[in-house]
Scaffold this motif. Structure first.
Motif, PDB file in Angstrom:
ATOM      1  N   ASP A  84       0.822  -1.215   0.000  1.00  0.00           N
ATOM      2  CA  ASP A  84       0.000   0.000   0.000  1.00  0.00           C
ATOM      3  C   ASP A  84       0.856   1.265   0.000  1.00  0.00           C
ATOM      4  O   ASP A  84       0.513   2.259  -0.640  1.00  0.00           O
ATOM      5  CB  ASP A  84      -0.925   0.006   1.224  1.00  0.00           C
ATOM      6  CG  ASP A  84      -2.059  -1.015   1.104  1.00  0.00           C
ATOM      7  OD1 ASP A  84      -2.288  -1.487  -0.029  1.00  0.00           O
ATOM      8  OD2 ASP A  84      -2.676  -1.321   2.130  1.00  0.00           O
ATOM      9  N   ARG A  85       1.971   1.247   0.714  1.00  0.00           N
ATOM     10  CA  ARG A  85       2.802   2.446   0.788  1.00  0.00           C
ATOM     11  C   ARG A  85       3.550   2.721  -0.526  1.00  0.00           C
ATOM     12  O   ARG A  85       4.013   3.839  -0.758  1.00  0.00           O
ATOM     13  CB  ARG A  85       3.811   2.294   1.927  1.00  0.00           C
ATOM     14  CG  ARG A  85       4.822   1.196   1.730  1.00  0.00           C
ATOM     15  CD  ARG A  85       5.795   1.122   2.905  1.00  0.00           C
ATOM     16  NE  ARG A  85       6.789   0.071   2.724  1.00  0.00           N
ATOM     17  CZ  ARG A  85       6.624  -1.203   3.012  1.00  0.00           C
ATOM     18  NH1 ARG A  85       5.445  -1.599   3.517  1.00  0.00           N
ATOM     19  NH2 ARG A  85       7.580  -2.094   2.823  1.00  0.00           N
ATOM     20  N   ALA A  86       3.686   1.679  -1.393  1.00  0.00           N
ATOM     21  CA  ALA A  86       4.378   1.864  -2.680  1.00  0.00           C
ATOM     22  C   ALA A  86       3.450   2.400  -3.760  1.00  0.00           C
ATOM     23  O   ALA A  86       3.919   2.935  -4.775  1.00  0.00           O
ATOM     24  CB  ALA A  86       5.000   0.548  -3.128  1.00  0.00           C
ATOM     25  N   LEU A  87       2.133   2.241  -3.588  1.00  0.00           N
ATOM     26  CA  LEU A  87       1.193   2.666  -4.621  1.00  0.00           C
ATOM     27  C   LEU A  87       1.277   4.153  -4.936  1.00  0.00           C
ATOM     28  O   LEU A  87       1.356   4.533  -6.106  1.00  0.00           O
ATOM     29  CB  LEU A  87      -0.235   2.292  -4.200  1.00  0.00           C
ATOM     30  CG  LEU A  87      -1.350   2.809  -5.118  1.00  0.00           C
ATOM     31  CD1 LEU A  87      -1.207   2.219  -6.519  1.00  0.00           C
ATOM     32  CD2 LEU A  87      -2.720   2.491  -4.526  1.00  0.00           C
ATOM     33  N   PRO A  88       1.254   5.073  -3.961  1.00  0.00           N
ATOM     34  CA  PRO A  88       1.323   6.508  -4.301  1.00  0.00           C
ATOM     35  C   PRO A  88       2.582   6.879  -5.059  1.00  0.00           C
ATOM     36  O   PRO A  88       2.557   7.722  -5.966  1.00  0.00           O
ATOM     37  CB  PRO A  88       1.275   7.193  -2.930  1.00  0.00           C
ATOM     38  CG  PRO A  88       0.637   6.211  -2.023  1.00  0.00           C
ATOM     39  CD  PRO A  88       1.090   4.873  -2.503  1.00  0.00           C
TER      40      PRO A  88
ATOM     41  N   ALA B  95     -10.584   2.428  -6.438  1.00  0.00           N
ATOM     42  CA  ALA B  95     -11.619   2.152  -5.438  1.00  0.00           C
ATOM     43  C   ALA B  95     -12.518   1.005  -5.889  1.00  0.00           C
ATOM     44  O   ALA B  95     -12.932   0.164  -5.079  1.00  0.00           O
ATOM     45  CB  ALA B  95     -12.440   3.409  -5.182  1.00  0.00           C
ATOM     46  N   ALA B  96     -12.796   0.950  -7.187  1.00  0.00           N
ATOM     47  CA  ALA B  96     -13.660  -0.113  -7.712  1.00  0.00           C
ATOM     48  C   ALA B  96     -13.002  -1.480  -7.584  1.00  0.00           C
ATOM     49  O   ALA B  96     -13.693  -2.504  -7.472  1.00  0.00           O
ATOM     50  CB  ALA B  96     -14.006   0.172  -9.166  1.00  0.00           C
ATOM     51  N   PHE B  97     -11.664  -1.524  -7.631  1.00  0.00           N
ATOM     52  CA  PHE B  97     -10.960  -2.803  -7.535  1.00  0.00           C
ATOM     53  C   PHE B  97     -10.402  -3.066  -6.130  1.00  0.00           C
ATOM     54  O   PHE B  97      -9.440  -3.808  -5.974  1.00  0.00           O
ATOM     55  CB  PHE B  97      -9.831  -2.862  -8.558  1.00  0.00           C
ATOM     56  CG  PHE B  97     -10.310  -3.130  -9.947  1.00  0.00           C
ATOM     57  CD1 PHE B  97     -10.428  -4.428 -10.413  1.00  0.00           C
ATOM     58  CD2 PHE B  97     -10.676  -2.086 -10.785  1.00  0.00           C
ATOM     59  CE1 PHE B  97     -10.872  -4.681 -11.699  1.00  0.00           C
ATOM     60  CE2 PHE B  97     -11.111  -2.334 -12.074  1.00  0.00           C
ATOM     61  CZ  PHE B  97     -11.228  -3.637 -12.531  1.00  0.00           C
ATOM     62  N   GLY B  98     -10.978  -2.416  -5.144  1.00  0.00           N
ATOM     63  CA  GLY B  98     -10.656  -2.770  -3.772  1.00  0.00           C
ATOM     64  C   GLY B  98      -9.824  -1.773  -3.016  1.00  0.00           C
ATOM     65  O   GLY B  98      -9.526  -2.002  -1.830  1.00  0.00           O
ATOM     66  N   GLY B  99      -9.428  -0.666  -3.599  1.00  0.00           N
ATOM     67  CA  GLY B  99      -8.661   0.328  -2.873  1.00  0.00           C
ATOM     68  C   GLY B  99      -9.536   1.070  -1.871  1.00  0.00           C
ATOM     69  O   GLY B  99     -10.698   1.387  -2.156  1.00  0.00           O
ATOM     70  N   THR B 100      -8.985   1.353  -0.722  1.00  0.00           N
ATOM     71  CA  THR B 100      -9.782   2.018   0.312  1.00  0.00           C
ATOM     72  C   THR B 100      -8.918   2.979   1.115  1.00  0.00           C
ATOM     73  O   THR B 100      -7.690   2.873   1.148  1.00  0.00           O
ATOM     74  CB  THR B 100     -10.387   0.989   1.298  1.00  0.00           C
ATOM     75  OG1 THR B 100      -9.323   0.230   1.881  1.00  0.00           O
ATOM     76  CG2 THR B 100     -11.360   0.064   0.597  1.00  0.00           C
ATOM     77  N   GLY B 101      -9.604   3.920   1.756  1.00  0.00           N
ATOM     78  CA  GLY B 101      -9.046   4.735   2.806  1.00  0.00           C
ATOM     79  C   GLY B 101      -7.801   5.526   2.464  1.00  0.00           C
ATOM     80  O   GLY B 101      -7.697   6.177   1.421  1.00  0.00           O
ATOM     81  N   THR B 102      -6.843   5.434   3.373  1.00  0.00           N
ATOM     82  CA  THR B 102      -5.625   6.250   3.295  1.00  0.00           C
ATOM     83  C   THR B 102      -4.829   6.044   2.017  1.00  0.00           C
ATOM     84  O   THR B 102      -4.352   7.027   1.434  1.00  0.00           O
ATOM     85  CB  THR B 102      -4.743   5.982   4.528  1.00  0.00           C
ATOM     86  OG1 THR B 102      -5.478   6.264   5.720  1.00  0.00           O
ATOM     87  CG2 THR B 102      -3.495   6.855   4.491  1.00  0.00           C
TER      88      THR B 102
ATOM     89  N   THR C 252      -2.620   8.434  -2.774  1.00  0.00           N
ATOM     90  CA  THR C 252      -2.390   8.316  -4.226  1.00  0.00           C
ATOM     91  C   THR C 252      -2.882   9.558  -4.950  1.00  0.00           C
ATOM     92  O   THR C 252      -2.192  10.104  -5.818  1.00  0.00           O
ATOM     93  CB  THR C 252      -3.104   7.061  -4.764  1.00  0.00           C
ATOM     94  OG1 THR C 252      -2.564   5.905  -4.123  1.00  0.00           O
ATOM     95  CG2 THR C 252      -2.912   6.949  -6.266  1.00  0.00           C
ATOM     96  N   ALA C 253      -4.088  10.034  -4.590  1.00  0.00           N
ATOM     97  CA  ALA C 253      -4.634  11.224  -5.245  1.00  0.00           C
ATOM     98  C   ALA C 253      -3.744  12.444  -4.992  1.00  0.00           C
ATOM     99  O   ALA C 253      -3.446  13.225  -5.910  1.00  0.00           O
ATOM    100  CB  ALA C 253      -6.055  11.480  -4.750  1.00  0.00           C
ATOM    101  N   LEU C 254      -3.295  12.607  -3.765  1.00  0.00           N
ATOM    102  CA  LEU C 254      -2.456  13.767  -3.436  1.00  0.00           C
ATOM    103  C   LEU C 254      -1.103  13.688  -4.148  1.00  0.00           C
ATOM    104  O   LEU C 254      -0.592  14.709  -4.653  1.00  0.00           O
ATOM    105  CB  LEU C 254      -2.253  13.846  -1.921  1.00  0.00           C
ATOM    106  CG  LEU C 254      -3.504  14.183  -1.095  1.00  0.00           C
ATOM    107  CD1 LEU C 254      -3.179  14.156   0.403  1.00  0.00           C
ATOM    108  CD2 LEU C 254      -4.050  15.552  -1.498  1.00  0.00           C
ATOM    109  N   CYS C 255      -0.507  12.509  -4.176  1.00  0.00           N
ATOM    110  CA  CYS C 255       0.795  12.364  -4.846  1.00  0.00           C
ATOM    111  C   CYS C 255       0.685  12.601  -6.346  1.00  0.00           C
ATOM    112  O   CYS C 255       1.567  13.211  -6.962  1.00  0.00           O
ATOM    113  CB  CYS C 255       1.360  10.977  -4.569  1.00  0.00           C
ATOM    114  SG  CYS C 255       1.966  10.764  -2.879  1.00  0.00           S
TER     115      CYS C 255
END
Length: 431
Positions: free
Chosen positions: A126-130, A169-176, A181-184
């Protein structure tokens, strides 16, 4: 401003090809190489390092990660290829073919889908996604920021970020992770627009200034040609018309059996032809004559137009005005030729012109920095008034001397000394 026009006419061609234009081309190349390098820097950091976590998350994660990296490399190559035409489009040199954006746009969609798929199979932390999400649009965004207005670029970036986050979000992404990701991705868009657009604007302004200087030089040369043409027409037009009429009259008189009158008319034709010849010589002599105040003003204008600071000392004193006309004309040639060669040789930033009058002579010094160790006046002694030999010949006719050479600290100095007792050479001699 004969001196200014003459100098501009002679330096126009090589100034474009050597002096200012070469500097501008180096800046242009440096800017483009920097932007191209940024694409690979982001790929090797934001795009590659996070993929180190896929190797222990199954075969599907490894396959998707390898495909994502390969597509990202292809996108980076296309971005480098498109940077130069994008810059040319931004400054209006030539339009960018829109078809060249089709493949990068497709690759951007593929990259986004692969990243979402990698998250769907739990192949990325999760931390690598952004971090990876920041890299995905960079290669596409750098040339694209030069092709559309800034506002349109930001709107398209916002729409892309919204669509990407919605699919996550549609494929399971949630929350923080989604918020990060959006901010980065928004930060990446701002980074692209704030680095690319100012670079493009700076280069565009510099190229426009160079083109304006070149156009000014072309117009000055064209104006001088028109002036010379008008002078020649004014001198020869009336006299040639008279010669034609008197020649026709002489023919008619000879045909009517009056040869004495015909001879008189031809004698008059001969007189007018000789007078016209002298008038043409006067026009050409005036066209080639160098006037010291005009040449000083012209040298200052041309050097400053080339980005060289100029100081002129003593031009308003007796050395510049009180000297005999022959002395001023000879020193005007020195100013013209040295100013031309200051532009042509080395990489000067400052030029100083000093006039001083002693009890029996006028001394002119032209000094510039950026000397490359060669004699900028040498090799031009073709007898036509150019180069060291030509200038020495002109000054020698008046009893003057000329020295030129390095003056230390990367300086080059030309010193011309002409005695005030110098008299103008006989008509027909070299001025």
């Amino acid at each position: 401003m004969k001196g200014l026009r003459g100098v501009i006419g002679r330096v126009r061609g090589w100034r474009r090809g050597w002096h200012e234009r070469s500097k501008l081309q180096r800046i242009d190349l440096y800017t483009r190489v920097t932007l191209c390098s940024l694409v690979w820097l982001f790929l090797l950091t934001w795009g590659l390092l996070p993929l180190g976590t896929v190797f222990d998350r199954g075969a599907w994660a490894v396959a998707i990660g390898a495909t994502l990296l390969a597509v990202n490399v292809a996108q980076s190559v296309l971005s480098n290829v498109n940077v130069r035409p994008a810059f040319d489009h931004y400054r209006g040199a030539e339009p960018f073919p829109r078809r060249r954006l089709r493949l990068p746009a497709v690759l951007l969609v593929v990259l986004s889908g692969l990243l979402i798929a990698l998250m769907a199979v739990d192949g990325l932390a999760d931390r690598a996604l952004p971090v990876m999400a920041m890299d995905v649009p960079i290669a596409f965004g750098i040339p694209y920021a030069l092709l559309v207005p800034a506002r349109k670029f930001l709107l398209h970036a916002a729409a892309y970020i919204a669509a990407f986050v919605a699919l996550l979000a549609a494929f399971g992404g949630t929350g923080t992770p989604l918020l990060a990701t959006a901010l980065c991705m928004a930060l990446a868009a701002v980074l692209v627009i704030s680095s690319v657009r100012p670079s493009g604007w700076s280069l565009s302004v510099m190229w426009q200034a160079e083109e304006a200087r070149d156009m000014q030089a072309r117009l000055a040369v064209a104006e001088e040609r028109l002036r010379f043409g008008r002078d020649m027409h004014d001198v020869l037009g009336r006299n040639l018309s008279v010669i034609a009429l008197k020649s026709e009259l002489a023919v008619e008189l000879a045909q009517r059996g009056n040869p004495a009158a015909a001879v008189d008319q031809m004698v008059e034709v001969q007189r007018i032809a000789r007078a016209s010849q002298q008038e043409v010589r006067d026009v050409v002599r005036g066209y080639r004559e160098a006037d010291l105040p005009t040449e000083l003003m012209g040298a200052r204008g041309v050097l400053q137009a080339a980005g060289i600071s100029v100081t002129v000392e003593g031009a308003d004193g007796p050395a510049g005005i009180g000297a005999p006309a022959a002395v001023q004309a000879a020193l005007g040639w020195v100013v013209r030729e040295t100013a031309t060669n200051v532009l042509r040789h080395g990489d000067p930033t400052h030029c100083s012109i000093r006039l001083a009058r002693t009890r029996d002579a006028v001394v002119l010094e032209v000094e510039n920095d950026g000397a490359d160790g060669t004699d900028p006046l040498d090799g031009g002694g073709d007898g036509g008034g150019s180069g060291l030999a030509g200038l020495r010949e002109r000054l020698g006719a008046l009893g003057g001397t000329l020295t030129a050479g390095p003056a230390g600290d990367d300086l080059f100095r030309v010193t011309a000394t002409v005695p005030l007792t110098a008299s103008r050479p006989e008509p027909g001699g070299r001025p």
